[in-house]
Design a protein around this motif. Structure first.
Motif, mmCIF file in Angstrom:
data_model
loop_
_atom_site.group_PDB
_atom_site.id
_atom_site.type_symbol
_atom_site.label_atom_id
_atom_site.label_comp_id
_atom_site.label_asym_id
_atom_site.label_seq_id
_atom_site.Cartn_x
_atom_site.Cartn_y
_atom_site.Cartn_z
ATOM 1 N N VAL A 1 0.858 -1.168 0.000
ATOM 2 C CA VAL A 1 0.000 0.000 0.000
ATOM 3 C C VAL A 1 0.901 1.227 0.000
ATOM 4 O O VAL A 1 1.668 1.440 0.937
ATOM 5 N N HIS A 2 0.822 1.995 -1.069
ATOM 6 C CA HIS A 2 1.607 3.218 -1.169
ATOM 7 C C HIS A 2 0.733 4.386 -0.723
ATOM 8 O O HIS A 2 -0.338 4.610 -1.291
ATOM 9 N N ILE A 3 1.197 5.114 0.296
ATOM 10 C CA ILE A 3 0.424 6.229 0.848
ATOM 11 C C ILE A 3 1.202 7.535 0.749
ATOM 12 O O ILE A 3 0.969 8.449 1.522
ATOM 13 N N GLY A 4 2.108 7.621 -0.189
ATOM 14 C CA GLY A 4 2.980 8.783 -0.284
ATOM 15 C C GLY A 4 2.247 10.095 -0.425
ATOM 16 O O GLY A 4 1.129 10.163 -0.911
ATOM 17 N N MET A 5 2.905 11.117 0.022
ATOM 18 C CA MET A 5 2.372 12.475 -0.084
ATOM 19 C C MET A 5 2.519 12.982 -1.517
ATOM 20 O O MET A 5 3.374 12.509 -2.259
ATOM 21 N N PRO A 6 1.704 13.981 -1.901
ATOM 22 C CA PRO A 6 1.891 14.593 -3.207
ATOM 23 C C PRO A 6 3.285 15.202 -3.301
ATOM 24 O O PRO A 6 3.860 15.603 -2.293
ATOM 25 N N LYS A 7 3.801 15.265 -4.507
ATOM 26 C CA LYS A 7 5.119 15.850 -4.765
ATOM 27 C C LYS A 7 6.246 15.036 -4.143
ATOM 28 O O LYS A 7 7.289 15.553 -3.812
ATOM 29 N N ASN A 8 5.992 13.742 -3.948
ATOM 30 C CA ASN A 8 6.986 12.841 -3.377
ATOM 31 C C ASN A 8 7.143 11.594 -4.240
ATOM 32 O O ASN A 8 7.225 10.488 -3.729
ATOM 33 N N LEU A 9 7.166 11.770 -5.540
ATOM 34 C CA LEU A 9 7.394 10.708 -6.516
ATOM 35 C C LEU A 9 6.142 9.861 -6.778
ATOM 36 O O LEU A 9 6.192 8.897 -7.533
ATOM 37 N N SER A 10 5.014 10.214 -6.202
ATOM 38 C CA SER A 10 3.812 9.385 -6.326
ATOM 39 C C SER A 10 3.375 9.206 -7.770
ATOM 40 O O SER A 10 3.100 8.079 -8.205
ATOM 41 N N SER A 11 3.263 10.274 -8.515
ATOM 42 C CA SER A 11 2.791 10.157 -9.905
ATOM 43 C C SER A 11 3.709 9.275 -10.730
ATOM 44 O O SER A 11 3.244 8.460 -11.542
#
Length: 165
Positions: A1-11
């Motif tokens: 489960v990836h819960i990364g914040m925006p602007k942290n390589l998520s896209s």
């Protein structure tokens, strides 16, 4: 489960890693072309609505249905020989709008959905000053007219309405 914040390589992960990794059965968000697609409409509804916004009454009426859907996909992934199932959604880690339910409640719901499985959480957190600068640039693109100083004041003093926490 990836819960990364925006602007942290998520896209990048959602577009170029999770859906293209040969060992992953990716539920979404991201399918290699789009950053908004899920494996099906029910999983979309679960992750974009029921885990984030639904009040307890609405959620409790459908939670067994959604848990069964996730388990169906996990069984399908096992049958097809995948090593793991992935899901990626930044909104599991922060509140973008004031009408989102509390993060603790979101985690409880997610835990219930996946309680029968060995779950690993992935969160990539970049250098915080760069993150804040990047978020400021994103807000400017969305029409924010304040200075960087105003923005810093807003995220700090209005913590209940910003991603600061």
């Amino acid at each position: 489960v990836h819960i990364g914040m925006p602007k942290n390589l998520s896209s990048s992960l959602q577009k170029s890693f999770f859906p293209k990794h040969p060992g992953l059965y990716h539920l979404g968000v991201g399918d290699g072309d789009s950053l908004i697609d899920y494996v099906d409409g029910d999983i979309n509804s679960l992750f974009e609505n029921y885990l984030l916004y639904s009040n307890s009454f609405d959620y409790s009426k459908r939670k067994e249905f959604f848990k069964d859907k996730i388990n169906d996909h996990i069984r399908q992934a096992e049958d097809l020989g995948y090593e793991a199932v992935s899901i990626s959604l930044e909104l599991l880690s922060f509140s973008f709008t004031p009408d989102m339910i509390d993060i603790v409640e979101r985690v409880k719901r997610l835990k219930y959905m996946l309680e029968e499985h060995d779950v690993k959480i992935l969160a990539i957190i970049r250098c915080q000053d760069k993150l804040i600068q990047s978020m400021y640039r994103e807000f400017i693109k969305l029409g924010y007219g304040g200075t960087y100083s105003n923005y810093i004041d807003w995220i700090y003093y209005k913590q209940s309405r910003s991603f600061y926490l």
